[in-house]
Structures are given as structure tokens and as C-alpha cells.
Design an enzyme around this catalytic site. Structure first.
Site, PDB file in Angstrom:
ATOM      1  N   SER A 193    -106.665 -10.151 -10.864  1.00 14.46           N
ATOM      2  CA  SER A 193    -106.473 -11.437 -10.186  1.00 14.46           C
ATOM      3  C   SER A 193    -106.475 -11.282  -8.676  1.00 14.46           C
ATOM      4  O   SER A 193    -106.590 -12.278  -7.961  1.00 14.46           O
ATOM      5  CB  SER A 193    -105.107 -12.015 -10.562  1.00 14.46           C
ATOM      6  OG  SER A 193    -104.998 -12.198 -11.931  1.00 14.46           O
TER       7      SER A 193
ATOM      8  N   GLU B  62    -114.870 -16.206 -11.687  1.00  9.70           N
ATOM      9  CA  GLU B  62    -115.174 -15.759 -10.318  1.00  9.70           C
ATOM     10  C   GLU B  62    -115.811 -14.380 -10.418  1.00  9.70           C
ATOM     11  O   GLU B  62    -115.272 -13.506 -11.117  1.00  9.70           O
ATOM     12  CB  GLU B  62    -113.872 -15.584  -9.536  1.00  9.70           C
ATOM     13  CG  GLU B  62    -113.387 -16.781  -8.800  1.00  9.70           C
ATOM     14  CD  GLU B  62    -112.141 -16.437  -7.983  1.00  9.70           C
ATOM     15  OE1 GLU B  62    -112.182 -16.593  -6.771  1.00  9.70           O
ATOM     16  OE2 GLU B  62    -111.126 -16.004  -8.559  1.00  9.70           O
TER      17      GLU B  62
HETATM   18  N1  LIG Z   1    -102.394 -14.522 -16.927  1.00  4.44           N
HETATM   19  C1  LIG Z   1    -103.328 -15.157 -16.250  1.00  4.44           C
HETATM   20  O1  LIG Z   1    -103.306 -16.386 -16.100  1.00  4.44           O
HETATM   21  C2  LIG Z   1    -104.471 -14.382 -15.651  1.00  4.44           C
HETATM   22  C3  LIG Z   1    -105.618 -15.062 -15.204  1.00  4.44           C
HETATM   23  C4  LIG Z   1    -106.699 -14.322 -14.700  1.00  4.44           C
HETATM   24  C5  LIG Z   1    -106.607 -12.941 -14.613  1.00  4.44           C
HETATM   25  N2  LIG Z   1    -105.463 -12.301 -15.046  1.00  4.44           N
HETATM   26  C6  LIG Z   1    -105.417 -10.836 -14.954  1.00  4.44           C
HETATM   27  O2  LIG Z   1    -105.729 -10.309 -16.238  1.00  4.44           O
HETATM   28  C7  LIG Z   1    -105.031  -9.059 -16.423  1.00  4.44           C
HETATM   29  C8  LIG Z   1    -104.192  -9.142 -17.690  1.00  4.44           C
HETATM   30  O3  LIG Z   1    -103.303 -10.231 -17.600  1.00  4.44           O
HETATM   31  P1  LIG Z   1    -102.601 -10.856 -18.902  1.00  4.44           P
HETATM   32  O4  LIG Z   1    -101.999 -12.133 -18.464  1.00  4.44           O
HETATM   33  O5  LIG Z   1    -103.529 -10.822 -20.057  1.00  4.44           O
HETATM   34  O6  LIG Z   1    -101.428  -9.783 -19.129  1.00  4.44           O
HETATM   35  P2  LIG Z   1    -100.635  -9.424 -20.483  1.00  4.44           P
HETATM   36  O7  LIG Z   1     -99.334  -8.872 -20.041  1.00  4.44           O
HETATM   37  O8  LIG Z   1    -100.658 -10.590 -21.414  1.00  4.44           O
HETATM   38  O9  LIG Z   1    -101.546  -8.272 -21.146  1.00  4.44           O
HETATM   39  C9  LIG Z   1    -101.726  -6.993 -20.602  1.00  4.44           C
HETATM   40  C10 LIG Z   1    -102.124  -6.082 -21.749  1.00  4.44           C
HETATM   41  O10 LIG Z   1    -102.480  -4.780 -21.235  1.00  4.44           O
HETATM   42  C11 LIG Z   1    -102.049  -3.829 -22.196  1.00  4.44           C
HETATM   43  N3  LIG Z   1    -101.993  -2.495 -21.578  1.00  4.44           N
HETATM   44  C12 LIG Z   1    -101.105  -2.028 -20.667  1.00  4.44           C
HETATM   45  N4  LIG Z   1    -101.392  -0.725 -20.376  1.00  4.44           N
HETATM   46  C13 LIG Z   1    -102.485  -0.391 -21.118  1.00  4.44           C
HETATM   47  C14 LIG Z   1    -103.256   0.795 -21.259  1.00  4.44           C
HETATM   48  N5  LIG Z   1    -102.958   1.902 -20.565  1.00  4.44           N
HETATM   49  N6  LIG Z   1    -104.314   0.788 -22.111  1.00  4.44           N
HETATM   50  C15 LIG Z   1    -104.620  -0.313 -22.821  1.00  4.44           C
HETATM   51  N7  LIG Z   1    -103.918  -1.473 -22.733  1.00  4.44           N
HETATM   52  C16 LIG Z   1    -102.870  -1.514 -21.884  1.00  4.44           C
HETATM   53  C17 LIG Z   1    -100.682  -4.357 -22.638  1.00  4.44           C
HETATM   54  O11 LIG Z   1    -100.260  -3.772 -23.867  1.00  4.44           O
HETATM   55  C18 LIG Z   1    -100.986  -5.848 -22.768  1.00  4.44           C
HETATM   56  O12 LIG Z   1    -101.458  -6.166 -24.067  1.00  4.44           O
HETATM   57  C19 LIG Z   1    -104.223  -8.831 -15.141  1.00  4.44           C
HETATM   58  O13 LIG Z   1    -104.974  -8.035 -14.253  1.00  4.44           O
HETATM   59  C20 LIG Z   1    -104.065 -10.248 -14.588  1.00  4.44           C
HETATM   60  O14 LIG Z   1    -103.859 -10.268 -13.199  1.00  4.44           O
HETATM   61  C21 LIG Z   1    -104.407 -12.992 -15.574  1.00  4.44           C
END
Ligand SMILES: NC(=O)c1ccc[n+]([C@@H]2O[C@H](COP(=O)([O-])OP(=O)(O)OC[C@H]3O[C@@H](n4cnc5c(N)ncnc54)[C@H](O)[C@@H]3O)[C@@H](O)[C@H]2O)c1
Length: 291
Positions: A126, A159
Site C-alpha cells: 500500500s 494502481e
Molecule cells: N487491507 C487493505 O485494505 C489493503 C488494500 C490494498 C493493499 N493492501 C496491502 O496488501 C497487503 C496484505 O494486506 P491484508 O489486508 O491482506 O493483510 P492480512 O493481515 O489480512 O493478510 C496478510 C497475510 O500474510 C500472511 N503472511 C505473513 N507472513 C507471511 C510469510 N512469510 N509467508 C506467507 N504468508 C505470510 C499472513 O498469514 C496473512 O494471511 C499489505 O501489504 C497491505 O498494505 C491492503
């Protein structure tokens, strides 16, 4: 905007099966008809994520948005493993693990070791520098930012953020793949927060400061921005949906990388994350989601 071809891409791996990863994988399997493999190091999270994906598909059948046959076809394209070492060799990877630069760099180094050198490695970060993540990979020219919006099956935008070393071919294939996934793209320079979170996160953070200062209740802050500014949901509800840990991580990147005090994270945001109140995903954030 010119696009190249993603026709040779038949399979995708999604690293991180959280709320974003599951949505990205579902759209890749359903709309772009790719074989999708999820990789998540937390077995409980993987199970929860795949269960959520099943529920979304069942709901789509119930609402007439897809047939039972399509549902089974999508399911047949989906698999999962618990580590990068077990991953299939695919042409395209989207990384969607937690918003932590060291974790992402470690994963890109591991992916480079495991996969053919021409695999495109996209990150759904993000806010973190694509150039910094790419420098941990063997071929930084194959690394790109592909920032999906939450919830991925519903939100039309992606994006696209080329890093300093991203090649024109990587950019062209990624733009084409986004289109095959049914998405509209915008392009941003590789600067903290890109376009969406440069604008959205200071707004959410200011809403949290408004609550912290006792200016209004959480309900009145949300209702004001919902009915008064015509947003589909108020900023505190939106923060709960994004994840308060993710909001805090993004504010920290904006603050440290841009060096302006206007990006300081709200003390209340830090406090909620310290308490484990992460929003919808943990059952409690500004609102209660346990019932
Ligand atoms: N939440 C949002 O609205 C949003 C929107 C756009 C982008 N993002 C980005 O997307 C990414 C994920 O966000 P999210 O909301 O899905 O988070 P989340 O906490 O729901 O999921 C993260 C996942 O990563 C996994 N993980 C952690 N370490 C790991 C590893 N070493 N190997 C494999 N898996 C691993 C965790 O078990 C978890 O399932 C972040 O970079 C976030 O900034 C989030």
C-alpha cells in the site's frame, strides 16, 4: 495507455492469503481464468482465507452471478501450499503479505531463488517503495507494484507502480494482466503511498485524531462523512475494513519517508493496534464485529 500481452501467463501464485490475497486470487481464477496457488505460512489463516473464498463463490451462485458449474471450475483452478519452497513454478506472482518492508524483501529474495528468472514479481504493498522491495530480488526489472483495492472482487481499480528498474516489458504484461482480471488501471510514480494512500490515509488518520480529541463520537464522524460528503462509508468504518495495523503501517511509511509531521500517526491508532484491535479481521476496531 499502451498494453503488452499477458497471453503466456496461465498460472499465478499469491503469497499471503489474507483479505487482499484471497480477493486477488479469486479474481485471477474467476475472471482471468488463471490457475492460482496460494502460499501462506500460517495454516489457520490459509484455512480461514480459503473458507472465505468458498463462501464468496456460494453467495455468487445464490445471487445468480455464476452457475454451479462455474463455481466448481473456479475451485478446480485453486490450490494452496504453506511455503515458497513448495510453490509451483509460475509466470506471475502477486505478494500480499503484511505491510512490513523487511518481510517483503525477504519474500522477494526467496521468490527469486525459487522461480525462473523471467517470472514477474508484483507486490500489493500500500505504501512501501517498490524500488526498495525490488532491490532484494535477483532481477529488479521484473518487479512491479500492483496495488489492488479492498474488497478486490468489487473494486474496479488497480494502481500500477513501476519501480526505478522495472522494465517496459514487465509494465506492459502487468497492465494487460490487470485488464484480463477486469480491472481499470492508473499509474503512479514510486513515492510513499502512491496516489490512493497519499490521499486516503491522512484523511483516515485525521478522522482518528478528531475522535481522539473528543470533537465528536465515532458514529457522528462516520455519518458526517457518509451523508455529508457522499462517501459509501465513514472513515472509521473504512479503517476497520482496511485493518488498523495496515493503516498504522502506511502512516509510518508516509511519516518516515516524507519527513513531514502532518503524517504523524494518531496516538489512538497506535493504541488500538497495541491492544490487538485491528478492525473487522480481529473482531474489534472502532466498532465491534463479534456478533
Ligand atoms: N487491507 C487493505 O485494505 C489493503 C488494500 C490494498 C493493499 N493492501 C496491502 O496488501 C497487503 C496484505 O494486506 P491484508 O489486508 O491482506 O493483510 P492480512 O493481515 O489480512 O493478510 C496478510 C497475510 O500474510 C500472511 N503472511 C505473513 N507472513 C507471511 C510469510 N512469510 N509467508 C506467507 N504468508 C505470510 C499472513 O498469514 C496473512 O494471511 C499489505 O501489504 C497491505 O498494505 C491492503
Amino acid at each position: 495507455m499502451t498494453t503488452g500481452s499477458a497471453n503466456s501467463i496461465k498460472s499465478m501464485c499469491v503469497v499471503g492469503a489474507g483479505q487482499m490475497g484471497i480477493g486477488i486470487g479469486l479474481v485471477a481464477a474467476r475472471v482471468a481464468k488463471l490457475n492460482v496457488q496460494f502460499v501462506d505460512s500460517n495454516p489457520a489463516q490459509l484455512e480461514k482465507g480459503l473458507g472465505f473464498l468458498d463462501k464468496l463463490l456460494v453467495k455468487d451462485v445464490a445471487k445468480g452471478r455464476c452457475t454451479e458449474d462455474e463455481r466448481s471450475e473456479v475451485k478446480s483452478r485453486i490450490s494452496s501450499v504453506s511455503s515458497i519452497s513448495e510453490m509451483n513454478k509460475v509466470g506471475f506472482v502477486v505478494e500480499a503479505v503484511s505491510e512490513n518492508v523487511e518481510l517483503k524483501r525477504k519474500i522477494f529474495a526467496e521468490l527469486s531463488e525459487k522461480l525462473p528468472s523471467d517470472t514477474i514479481l508484483a507486490t500489493n504493498t500500500s505504501s512501501i517503495s517498490i524500488t526498495k522491495i525490488a532491490s532484494a530480488a535477483r532481477k529488479p526489472e521484473n518487479v512491479i507494484g500492483m496495488h489492488f483495492m479492498n474488497p478486490v472482487p468489487v473494486m474496479r481499480l488497480v494502481e500500477i507502480i513501476p519501480g526505478l528498474q522495472t522494465s517496459k516489458a514487465t509494465l506492459a504484461t502487468t497492465l494487460d494482466l490487470a485488464q484480463k482480471m477486469g480491472k481499470v488501471t492508473t499509474m503512479s510514480q514510486d513515492v510513499p503511498g502512491f496516489i490512493a494512500n497519499r490521499l486516503l490515509m491522512p484523511y483516515i488518520n485525521e478522522a482518528i485524531i478528531t475522535l481522539q480529541e473528543g470533537i465528536a463520537t465515532k458514529e457522528d464522524i462516520d455519518t458526517t462523512m457518509k451523508l455529508g460528503a457522499n462517501n459509501p462509508m465513514g472513515p472509521l468504518t473504512l479503517a476497520d475494513f482496511i485493518g488498523l495495523d495496515t493503516c498504522l503501517a502506511i502512516m509510518k511509511v508516509l511519516h518516515s519517508e516524507l519527513g513531514d509531521s502532518k503524517y504523524r500517526p494518531a496516538v489512538l491508532l497506535q493504541k488500538y493496534v497495541d491492544a490487538g484491535w485491528l478492525g473487522v479481521k480481529s473482531g474489534r476496531g472502532f466498532y465491534d464485529y463479534t456478533s
